[in-house]
Scaffold this motif. Structure first.
Motif, PDB file in Angstrom:
ATOM      1  N   GLN A 114     -53.479  19.230 -53.579  1.00  0.00           N
ATOM      2  CA  GLN A 114     -54.450  18.731 -52.598  1.00  0.00           C
ATOM      3  C   GLN A 114     -53.868  17.535 -51.854  1.00  0.00           C
ATOM      4  O   GLN A 114     -54.022  17.411 -50.641  1.00  0.00           O
ATOM      5  CB  GLN A 114     -55.749  18.351 -53.315  1.00  0.00           C
ATOM      6  N   LEU A 115     -53.192  16.669 -52.560  1.00  0.00           N
ATOM      7  CA  LEU A 115     -52.555  15.508 -51.941  1.00  0.00           C
ATOM      8  C   LEU A 115     -51.474  15.950 -50.959  1.00  0.00           C
ATOM      9  O   LEU A 115     -51.368  15.414 -49.858  1.00  0.00           O
ATOM     10  CB  LEU A 115     -51.956  14.601 -53.023  1.00  0.00           C
ATOM     11  N   ALA A 116     -50.695  16.960 -51.340  1.00  0.00           N
ATOM     12  CA  ALA A 116     -49.620  17.451 -50.475  1.00  0.00           C
ATOM     13  C   ALA A 116     -50.158  18.047 -49.175  1.00  0.00           C
ATOM     14  O   ALA A 116     -49.484  17.993 -48.142  1.00  0.00           O
ATOM     15  CB  ALA A 116     -48.783  18.491 -51.219  1.00  0.00           C
ATOM     16  N   LEU A 117     -51.367  18.591 -49.218  1.00  0.00           N
ATOM     17  CA  LEU A 117     -51.963  19.160 -48.004  1.00  0.00           C
ATOM     18  C   LEU A 117     -52.485  18.095 -47.047  1.00  0.00           C
ATOM     19  O   LEU A 117     -52.623  18.343 -45.860  1.00  0.00           O
ATOM     20  CB  LEU A 117     -53.111  20.108 -48.377  1.00  0.00           C
ATOM     21  N   SER A 118     -52.748  16.901 -47.568  1.00  0.00           N
ATOM     22  CA  SER A 118     -53.369  15.871 -46.738  1.00  0.00           C
ATOM     23  C   SER A 118     -52.491  14.653 -46.499  1.00  0.00           C
ATOM     24  O   SER A 118     -52.909  13.711 -45.839  1.00  0.00           O
ATOM     25  CB  SER A 118     -54.682  15.415 -47.391  1.00  0.00           C
ATOM     26  N   THR A 119     -51.278  14.674 -47.024  1.00  0.00           N
ATOM     27  CA  THR A 119     -50.420  13.494 -46.977  1.00  0.00           C
ATOM     28  C   THR A 119     -48.998  13.889 -46.611  1.00  0.00           C
ATOM     29  O   THR A 119     -48.506  14.918 -47.052  1.00  0.00           O
ATOM     30  CB  THR A 119     -50.392  12.807 -48.368  1.00  0.00           C
ATOM     31  N   ILE A 120     -48.350  13.052 -45.848  1.00  0.00           N
ATOM     32  CA  ILE A 120     -46.938  13.240 -45.555  1.00  0.00           C
ATOM     33  C   ILE A 120     -46.175  12.325 -46.507  1.00  0.00           C
ATOM     34  O   ILE A 120     -46.330  11.099 -46.456  1.00  0.00           O
ATOM     35  CB  ILE A 120     -46.604  12.898 -44.089  1.00  0.00           C
TER      36      ILE A 120
END
Length: 153
Positions: A114-120
């Motif tokens: 989930q973090l990878a989908l919303s964060t660079i």
């Protein structure tokens, strides 16, 4: 990026008689945030919760990170250190292995996908992964523009 702790291996007492806390560092903050992410998912990882885990105030963290978005980028990059990049003779099997290793890292920690989908991610580990993907796609004859879009996806 391992920092040495001057208090490691010896018990230091404060002038008030209690134990001295280890000094704050970006490394400790990211490690605590990753621990919270693993335990409680993305919703459980906040600056306030990280500060509580480190027995300090949230304002103290701002000397090391710019805010929650910055911390999330650092946490994602730290987790990407676990992506093992192997070299194959042919580009397709290599691409498959890189992506499988990436997926394993994402699945290992609750909330990380989930973090990878919303964060660079920002840091050396994400750069290492991006470079490996671009090199692999280049070896497969994929033009630079298409490879860049593919890596972005």
């Amino acid at each position: 990026m391992r920092e040495t702790n001057p208090f490691e291996g010896r018990e230091v007492k404060s002038r008030r008689g209690g134990k001295v806390k280890a000094p704050l560092s970006r490394e400790r903050i990211v490690a605590e945030a990753l621990k919270l992410l693993s335990k409680e998912g993305l919703e459980g990882m906040s600056l306030r919760r990280v500060a509580q885990g480190l027995e300090t105030g949230a304002a103290s963290l701002y000397a090391y990170v710019d805010g929650l978005d910055s911390l999330r980028a650092l946490v994602l990059d730290e987790a990407l250190a676990g992506v093992v990049i192997t070299r194959e003779r042919k580009w397709r099997p290599q691409l498959k292995r890189i992506l499988e290793a990436y997926a394993r890292v994402l699945m290992k920690t609750p909330g990380l996908a989930q973090l990878a989908l919303s964060t660079i991610a920002a840091g050396p580990n994400s750069l290492r992964l991006i470079e490996a993907l671009l090199e692999t796609l280049e070896a497969g004859g994929i033009d630079a523009r298409t490879a860049a879009w593919a890596v972005d996806l």
